[in-house]
Design an enzyme around this catalytic site. Structure first.
Site, mmCIF file in Angstrom:
data_model
loop_
_atom_site.group_PDB
_atom_site.id
_atom_site.type_symbol
_atom_site.label_atom_id
_atom_site.label_comp_id
_atom_site.label_asym_id
_atom_site.label_seq_id
_atom_site.Cartn_x
_atom_site.Cartn_y
_atom_site.Cartn_z
ATOM 1 C CG ASN A 200 1.993 -2.680 0.138
ATOM 2 O OD1 ASN A 200 2.849 -1.910 -0.243
ATOM 3 N ND2 ASN A 200 2.267 -3.734 0.886
ATOM 4 C CD GLU B 189 1.452 -4.528 5.239
ATOM 5 O OE1 GLU B 189 1.985 -4.482 6.363
ATOM 6 O OE2 GLU B 189 1.757 -5.369 4.362
ATOM 7 C CD GLU C 44 -1.374 -5.199 -7.333
ATOM 8 O OE1 GLU C 44 -1.452 -4.732 -6.178
ATOM 9 O OE2 GLU C 44 -0.864 -6.296 -7.589
HETATM 10 N N1 THU Z 1 0.148 -6.862 -1.890
HETATM 11 C C1 THU Z 1 -0.042 -5.918 -2.851
HETATM 12 O O1 THU Z 1 -0.078 -4.718 -2.559
HETATM 13 N N2 THU Z 1 -0.211 -6.333 -4.129
HETATM 14 C C2 THU Z 1 -0.081 -7.626 -4.557
HETATM 15 O O2 THU Z 1 -0.180 -7.897 -5.742
HETATM 16 C C3 THU Z 1 0.177 -8.691 -3.572
HETATM 17 C C4 THU Z 1 0.131 -8.285 -2.147
HETATM 18 C C5 THU Z 1 0.438 -6.426 -0.519
HETATM 19 C C6 THU Z 1 -0.634 -6.653 0.494
HETATM 20 C C7 THU Z 1 0.177 -6.697 1.783
HETATM 21 O O3 THU Z 1 0.363 -5.373 2.268
HETATM 22 C C8 THU Z 1 1.520 -7.233 1.365
HETATM 23 O O4 THU Z 1 1.578 -7.116 -0.041
HETATM 24 C C9 THU Z 1 1.782 -8.664 1.781
HETATM 25 O O5 THU Z 1 0.734 -9.467 1.401
#
Ligand code: THU
Length: 136
Positions: A50, A52, A63
């Site tokens: 992820n 941000e 994903e």
């Molecule tokens: N997030 C993901 O990368 N994948 C998931 O399946 C759930 C949420 C991330 C998005 C954000 O950076 C952090 O988790 C908290 O929501």
């Protein structure tokens, strides 16, 4: 011949790759690092984490990062056989709704590995996303 369902070794490999990718996550706001790894129907592995942003809505999930990287490398016919997702809190975490739709687009028969509320789970994407949207 391409195998539909990965074996235990493939699952272990995917989970390990997802855990490595998770370490690269950029999650200074949520502190929730996520890693994903996918296996294509042709046996290739791709990872994502992820990323941000200070403008929170710009955040990209692990994903989708893995899927977009696979498409960039292999082209639009890339098909997902399996995808694993892990996080740094060992908290239950299944792909979000947006990611389920994107997994379905590139892997209508994909298997998803994630930590459910009562332990590790392995489910077809269609169980996570019944009646996924298709244009045709
Ligand atoms: N997030 C993901 O990368 N994948 C998931 O399946 C759930 C949420 C991330 C998005 C954000 O950076 C952090 O988790 C908290 O929501």
């Amino acid at each position: 011949m391409h195998k539909r369902k990965p074996n235990g070794d493939a699952r272990k490999r995917l989970l390990e790759a997802a855990r490595r990718a998770m370490k690269n996550a950029y999650a200074p706001y949520s502190k929730f690092k996520v890693g994903a790894a996918l296996l294509t129907t042709t046996g290739k592995l791709f990872v994502g984490c992820n990323v941000e942003n200070a403008s929170y809505g710009m955040t990209n999930c692990a994903e989708r990062a893995a899927i977009f990287s696979a498409v960039a490398q292999l082209g639009p016919k890339m098909e997902i056989r399996a995808i694993a997702v892990v996080n740094n809190h060992n908290a239950p975490c299944s792909p979000c709704g947006a990611c389920r739709q994107v997994i379905y687009e590139f892997g209508p028969k994909a298997v998803v590995y994630f930590l459910g509320s009562s332990g590790p789970k392995e489910l077809p994407v269609t169980d996570l996303l019944p009646e996924g949207f298709r244009l045709k």
